[in-house]
Design an enzyme around this catalytic site. Sequence first.
Site, mmCIF file in Angstrom:
data_model
loop_
_atom_site.group_PDB
_atom_site.id
_atom_site.type_symbol
_atom_site.label_atom_id
_atom_site.label_comp_id
_atom_site.label_asym_id
_atom_site.label_seq_id
_atom_site.Cartn_x
_atom_site.Cartn_y
_atom_site.Cartn_z
ATOM 1 N N HIS A 1 0.838 -1.216 0.000
ATOM 2 C CA HIS A 1 0.000 0.000 0.000
ATOM 3 C C HIS A 1 0.865 1.256 0.000
ATOM 4 O O HIS A 1 0.673 2.165 -0.821
ATOM 5 C CB HIS A 1 -0.893 -0.040 1.247
ATOM 6 C CG HIS A 1 -1.791 1.148 1.402
ATOM 7 N ND1 HIS A 1 -3.161 1.058 1.309
ATOM 8 C CD2 HIS A 1 -1.531 2.460 1.661
ATOM 9 C CE1 HIS A 1 -3.695 2.256 1.491
ATOM 10 N NE2 HIS A 1 -2.722 3.125 1.720
ATOM 11 N N GLU A 2 1.816 1.306 0.914
ATOM 12 C CA GLU A 2 2.651 2.503 1.033
ATOM 13 C C GLU A 2 3.565 2.678 -0.190
ATOM 14 O O GLU A 2 3.883 3.806 -0.572
ATOM 15 C CB GLU A 2 3.476 2.448 2.316
ATOM 16 C CG GLU A 2 2.679 2.268 3.599
ATOM 17 C CD GLU A 2 1.539 3.267 3.780
ATOM 18 O OE1 GLU A 2 1.586 4.355 3.170
ATOM 19 O OE2 GLU A 2 0.584 2.948 4.507
ATOM 20 N N HIS B 1 1.801 4.573 -2.840
ATOM 21 C CA HIS B 1 1.927 6.013 -2.577
ATOM 22 C C HIS B 1 3.286 6.524 -3.055
ATOM 23 O O HIS B 1 3.384 7.614 -3.649
ATOM 24 C CB HIS B 1 1.777 6.309 -1.081
ATOM 25 C CG HIS B 1 0.393 6.125 -0.556
ATOM 26 N ND1 HIS B 1 -0.737 6.487 -1.264
ATOM 27 C CD2 HIS B 1 -0.052 5.626 0.629
ATOM 28 C CE1 HIS B 1 -1.815 6.226 -0.551
ATOM 29 N NE2 HIS B 1 -1.420 5.701 0.609
#
Length: 230
Positions: free
Chosen positions: A129-130, A133
């Site tokens: 997920h990160e 980003h």
Amino acid sequence: MSKEEASKPLSASDASQGFNWWIRTLKYKTGISLTDQEKLAYEQENKVKTELDQCAKCNEYKNFMLQYSPTVTFMIDQINQVGGYVDPDKLKCEICTIPRYGGYNPGMGVQLCANYIDNKWVLNDTLSHELVHWYDNTRFKVDWGDIRHHACSEIRAASLSGECALVTEFKRRLGFLRYAKGHQECVKRKASLSVINHPACKDKEHADEVVEEVFRSCFNDTRPFETIYR
């Protein structure tokens, strides 16, 4: 220690120290007769040990995923391809003061919350997920102060990381259309929970509105994947 030394009886001082150590250990284990100061010291000692153990386990999970996770290794490669670089030292296992799995900061990298990540699969989804980003920040130059930019990256991260994936059994039983709908609802929910913490967000209703506004275009953008990872 020589045989002569081993055979010598304990001195009164040694016996007293040994007895005191035994009593102190018993008190710590049972909690009986501890003074407030002793309780505080014991709790602090246990807290430090627990946090060290949590960080060690988190780093173990992280190192495993950096080597074996298809999503993590793919995202790191894609970040490199668009001109970025994922410094392993910027993927940090830390003790977090607020309940969450992790976070991304363009200047500091990825924080992995060791005290909330309880297994390597949670870490895999969190790190993936990160890294979405990180990819967005490198590839698209995200303005994190813009709540819509933030919402868009949260939608993509929730969708592409695998955290909203449903098990194959559910897919088979519910059918593709209901499965796809469930995936999208999960993405919206997770994106809203993140957007609500944005400084420009007024409340949950506002977060939901912003996510809904940008959802279609951001959800359909699966770069750098060819399709949504489920």
